[in-house]
Design an enzyme around this catalytic site. Structure first.
Site, PDB file in Angstrom:
ATOM      1  N   HIS A   5      -2.001  -1.853  -9.844  1.00 19.07           N
ATOM      2  CA  HIS A   5      -2.998  -1.271  -8.951  1.00 19.07           C
ATOM      3  C   HIS A   5      -4.256  -2.112  -9.032  1.00 19.07           C
ATOM      4  O   HIS A   5      -4.583  -2.628 -10.100  1.00 19.07           O
ATOM      5  CB  HIS A   5      -3.297   0.176  -9.378  1.00 19.07           C
ATOM      6  CG  HIS A   5      -3.924   0.982  -8.306  1.00 19.07           C
ATOM      7  ND1 HIS A   5      -5.271   0.977  -8.072  1.00 19.07           N
ATOM      8  CD2 HIS A   5      -3.376   1.801  -7.366  1.00 19.07           C
ATOM      9  CE1 HIS A   5      -5.525   1.765  -7.057  1.00 19.07           C
ATOM     10  NE2 HIS A   5      -4.395   2.273  -6.595  1.00 19.07           N
ATOM     11  N   ASP A  44       3.122   5.726  -6.424  1.00 18.43           N
ATOM     12  CA  ASP A  44       4.342   5.562  -5.637  1.00 18.43           C
ATOM     13  C   ASP A  44       5.598   5.452  -6.488  1.00 18.43           C
ATOM     14  O   ASP A  44       6.704   5.458  -5.962  1.00 18.43           O
ATOM     15  CB  ASP A  44       4.229   4.305  -4.759  1.00 18.43           C
ATOM     16  CG  ASP A  44       3.103   4.450  -3.758  1.00 18.43           C
ATOM     17  OD1 ASP A  44       3.038   5.507  -3.111  1.00 18.43           O
ATOM     18  OD2 ASP A  44       2.277   3.529  -3.644  1.00 18.43           O
ATOM     19  N   HIS A  63       0.882  -1.189   0.000  1.00 16.63           N
ATOM     20  CA  HIS A  63       0.000   0.000   0.000  1.00 16.63           C
ATOM     21  C   HIS A  63       0.912   1.229   0.000  1.00 16.63           C
ATOM     22  O   HIS A  63       1.782   1.347  -0.847  1.00 16.63           O
ATOM     23  CB  HIS A  63      -0.900  -0.116   1.243  1.00 16.63           C
ATOM     24  CG  HIS A  63      -2.086   0.788   1.293  1.00 16.63           C
ATOM     25  ND1 HIS A  63      -2.476   1.599   0.271  1.00 16.63           N
ATOM     26  CD2 HIS A  63      -2.992   1.012   2.299  1.00 16.63           C
ATOM     27  CE1 HIS A  63      -3.565   2.274   0.619  1.00 16.63           C
ATOM     28  NE2 HIS A  63      -3.895   1.942   1.860  1.00 16.63           N
TER      29      HIS A  63
HETATM   30  C1  LIG Z   1      -0.983  -2.878  -5.956  1.00 12.16           C
HETATM   31  C2  LIG Z   1      -1.128  -4.402  -5.956  1.00 12.16           C
HETATM   32  C3  LIG Z   1      -1.017  -4.894  -4.492  1.00 12.16           C
HETATM   33  C4  LIG Z   1      -2.478  -4.786  -6.543  1.00 12.16           C
HETATM   34  O1  LIG Z   1      -2.617  -6.150  -6.379  1.00 12.16           O
HETATM   35  P1  LIG Z   1      -3.846  -7.013  -6.940  1.00 12.16           P
HETATM   36  O2  LIG Z   1      -4.898  -6.141  -7.479  1.00 12.16           O
HETATM   37  O3  LIG Z   1      -4.219  -7.958  -5.859  1.00 12.16           O
HETATM   38  O4  LIG Z   1      -3.221  -7.763  -8.178  1.00 12.16           O
HETATM   39  P2  LIG Z   1      -2.546  -9.204  -8.158  1.00 12.16           P
HETATM   40  O5  LIG Z   1      -1.556  -9.308  -7.049  1.00 12.16           O
HETATM   41  O6  LIG Z   1      -3.627 -10.224  -8.219  1.00 12.16           O
HETATM   42  O7  LIG Z   1      -1.778  -9.175  -9.526  1.00 12.16           O
HETATM   43  C5  LIG Z   1      -2.331  -9.528 -10.773  1.00 12.16           C
HETATM   44  C6  LIG Z   1      -1.209 -10.096 -11.629  1.00 12.16           C
HETATM   45  O8  LIG Z   1      -0.243  -9.092 -11.913  1.00 12.16           O
HETATM   46  C7  LIG Z   1       1.015  -9.426 -11.317  1.00 12.16           C
HETATM   47  N1  LIG Z   1       1.507  -8.205 -10.656  1.00 12.16           N
HETATM   48  C8  LIG Z   1       0.778  -7.285  -9.975  1.00 12.16           C
HETATM   49  N2  LIG Z   1       1.552  -6.267  -9.568  1.00 12.16           N
HETATM   50  C9  LIG Z   1       2.789  -6.566 -10.013  1.00 12.16           C
HETATM   51  C10 LIG Z   1       4.011  -5.903  -9.898  1.00 12.16           C
HETATM   52  N3  LIG Z   1       4.110  -4.729  -9.274  1.00 12.16           N
HETATM   53  N4  LIG Z   1       5.110  -6.479 -10.437  1.00 12.16           N
HETATM   54  C11 LIG Z   1       5.006  -7.668 -11.080  1.00 12.16           C
HETATM   55  N5  LIG Z   1       3.865  -8.350 -11.220  1.00 12.16           N
HETATM   56  C12 LIG Z   1       2.777  -7.804 -10.693  1.00 12.16           C
HETATM   57  C13 LIG Z   1       0.722 -10.510 -10.293  1.00 12.16           C
HETATM   58  O9  LIG Z   1       1.840 -11.348 -10.079  1.00 12.16           O
HETATM   59  C14 LIG Z   1      -0.428 -11.220 -10.958  1.00 12.16           C
HETATM   60  O10 LIG Z   1       0.100 -12.033 -11.999  1.00 12.16           O
HETATM   61  P3  LIG Z   1      -0.531 -13.494 -12.281  1.00 12.16           P
HETATM   62  O11 LIG Z   1      -1.915 -13.206 -12.789  1.00 12.16           O
HETATM   63  O12 LIG Z   1       0.381 -14.112 -13.262  1.00 12.16           O
HETATM   64  O13 LIG Z   1      -0.538 -14.189 -10.951  1.00 12.16           O
HETATM   65  C15 LIG Z   1       0.000  -5.029  -6.804  1.00 12.16           C
HETATM   66  O14 LIG Z   1      -0.077  -4.558  -8.147  1.00 12.16           O
HETATM   67  C16 LIG Z   1       1.379  -4.795  -6.231  1.00 12.16           C
HETATM   68  O15 LIG Z   1       1.831  -5.550  -5.360  1.00 12.16           O
HETATM   69  N6  LIG Z   1       2.113  -3.729  -6.706  1.00 12.16           N
HETATM   70  C17 LIG Z   1       3.384  -3.400  -6.150  1.00 12.16           C
HETATM   71  C18 LIG Z   1       3.203  -2.623  -4.862  1.00 12.16           C
HETATM   72  C19 LIG Z   1       2.724  -1.216  -5.104  1.00 12.16           C
HETATM   73  O16 LIG Z   1       3.253  -0.507  -5.942  1.00 12.16           O
HETATM   74  N7  LIG Z   1       1.725  -0.836  -4.328  1.00 12.16           N
HETATM   75  C20 LIG Z   1       1.202   0.529  -4.363  1.00 12.16           C
HETATM   76  C21 LIG Z   1      -0.194   0.573  -4.872  1.00 12.16           C
HETATM   77  S1  LIG Z   1      -0.709   2.264  -5.039  1.00 12.16           S
END
Ligand SMILES: CC(C)(COP(=O)(O)OP(=O)(O)OC[C@H]1O[C@@H](n2cnc3c(N)ncnc32)[C@H](O)[C@@H]1OP(=O)(O)O)[C@@H](O)C(=O)NCCC(=O)NCCS
Length: 436
Positions: free
Chosen positions: A307, A363, A268
């Site tokens: 996101h 971010d 987050h």
């Molecule tokens: C923001 C976040 C938690 C959203 O998660 P979510 O909606 O639950 O999405 P998921 O974790 O289900 O990801 C969907 C797919 O994209 C991939 N993915 C998502 N974010 C990714 C990232 N930053 N880098 C690489 N792969 C990523 C996942 O591995 C998943 O792949 P798969 O379908 O092969 O398993 C996630 O994108 C993330 O961890 N980002 C990095 C942290 C970040 O920048 N957070 C700030 C948000 S404002």
């Protein structure tokens, strides 16, 4: 009427149910009538992580994640970032309309009257170790504010809510700046109400022996714009936490401390700190392709990318990228920006990221600006939390006035043992090695 309902057919019983469509949603409670027999509890919806569940109706922030649109109270974020100050935007979030000149003047004055913190709160902050994480200090100190203002418990009194709102918006920069100075072993700088909200914060952070820090206007404006961009983001993890805690009528200080705790997580608001660590780890542009392969192999995430809601470029990231260029005209150019831009270019051209619709989020670039301004990464999420307090307070107010809301309490699908009897201790085998 046909347009307003759809029919669910239960193949177990052969019965059909007309279900109302409410603003494009199904009311989960309408599913309860679907039963296999009168003793049946009824059907629930199962939605871990709220992937497809609206938890409230809200008039504060609108996001269209597919088109990359963000609006506060109907105003595009781009216009607010260009024309307004952070306190103007905080007023908009809280009161639903932009203030007139005299309303803004009064609002700024009222907030300024609440910037001081009790000396005993300062003593609590003194107790933290010098290397305590700034978010840990912020979360704990926000919670501690609750003990100084027992009147805050009367959350159904509009006057009480207004006072706590002023207190929180006024005091959070002071607490953040004290946390920063504490970590450096520097004496605290008290608020100066002659200064604007952001300039006062900068003065409390960086004033040394001079009587008043004259903030560089470009940097002050950049920080103010960053505050605007972070002020609210509808029902994210932190805001949902705020609403959950506040739904029990806990006071706003502990509710906001809980929201800030959620924000501190690396998935987050903590991601801005992780982005900088990642850019440090990558080191040079030449190492980017190997890093991308590492991420694609599932060995880590590209922090600051992806996101839950945006499946397009996060509009805040676009504004921050532009703001970074402005900031670098004043500070030294942060070489990490070039690595970040190249990382973005390569990722946006890579099938892995394109297929999953992973774009830079808020971010990705913010930490690069913060670092150029002289902040250490441990401070980045605190800088996110300061303006988010305004959004949390608007959401708090909306929650308490919403007749649909009650104490938040999800259901579960129980998957544990059926009833079993306690056996004597010498006959037990204990948990299996694989159990947590
Ligand atoms: C923001 C976040 C938690 C959203 O998660 P979510 O909606 O639950 O999405 P998921 O974790 O289900 O990801 C969907 C797919 O994209 C991939 N993915 C998502 N974010 C990714 C990232 N930053 N880098 C690489 N792969 C990523 C996942 O591995 C998943 O792949 P798969 O379908 O092969 O398993 C996630 O994108 C993330 O961890 N980002 C990095 C942290 C970040 O920048 N957070 C700030 C948000 S404002």
């Amino acid at each position: 009427m046909a347009d307003e309902t759809f029919t669910i057919h239960d193949h177990r019983t052969g019965k059909s149910y007309d279900t109302r469509i409410f603003k494009g949603t199904v009311r989960a409670m309408d599913l309860r009538q679907i039963k296999t027999d009168p003793e049946d509890f009824g059907t629930m919806s199962y939605d871990p992580a709220f992937m497809n569940t609206a938890s409230c109706q809200s008039a504060i922030t609108f996001i269209d994640g597919d088109r990359g649109i963000l609006r506060y109270r109907g105003y595009p974020i781009e216009q607010l970032a260009e024309h307004c100050s952070f306190l103007e935007v905080a007023y908009l979030l809280l009161y639903g309309e932009l203030p007139t000149e005299s309303q803004l003047k009064e609002w700024v004055r009222e907030v300024a009257l609440h910037t001081m913190i009790h000396e005993n709160l300062k003593k609590i902050m003194d107790g933290f170790h010098h290397d305590a994480h700034r978010m840990g200090i912020l979360v704990s100190t926000l919670a501690a504010l609750s003990t100084f203002y027992p009147d805050a418990k009367n959350v159904l009194d509009p006057q009480v809510r207004r006072l706590q709102t002023l207190r929180l918006i006024g005091k959070v920069p002071t607490i953040a700046a004290f946390a920063y100075r504490h970590s450096l072993g520097l004496p605290y700088v008290y608020p100066d109400n002659d200064l604007g909200y952001t300039e006062n914060f900068m003065n409390m952070l960086w004033r040394m022996s001079e009587p008043k820090l004259v903030a560089n206007p470009v940097l002050a404006r950049a920080l103010d714009v960053l505050f605007i961009l972070h002020a609210d983001h509808e029902q994210n993890c932190g805001t949902n936490t705020l609403r959950t805690v506040a739904s029990a009528h806990a006071d706003p200080f502990v509710a906001i401390a809980a929201a800030a705790a959620a924000l501190s997580g690396p998935l987050h608001g903590g991601a801005n700190e992780e982005v900088l660590k990642m850019l440090d780890e990558i080191g040079t542009k030449e190492n980017i392709p190997a890093f991308i392969e590492h991420v694609k192999a599932g060995k880590g995430r590209l922090m600051g990318f992806g996101h839950r809601v945006y499946k397009n470029y996060d509009p805040r990231a676009r504004i921050i990228k532009r703001t970074a260029e402005e900031v670098f005209k004043v500070t030294q150019r942060n070489p990490k920006l070039d690595i970040a831009i190249e990382l973005e270019r390569i990722a946006l051209d890579d099938e892995y990221f394109v297929k999953r619709k992973l774009y830079p989020n808020v971010d990705f670039y913010s930490g690069i600006i913060y670092q150029a301004m002289g902040f250490k990464p441990e401070m980045f999420t605190v800088l996110f939390a300061i303006p988010r307090v305004a959004g949390w307070l608007a959401q708090w107010q909306e929650l308490l006035l919403d007749p649909d809301q009650k104490i938040s309490r999800p259901r579960q699908i129980y998957i544990g043992h059926d009833k079993r009897d306690v056996i004597p201790i010498d006959k037990r085998t204990g948990p299996k090695a694989t159990s947590a």
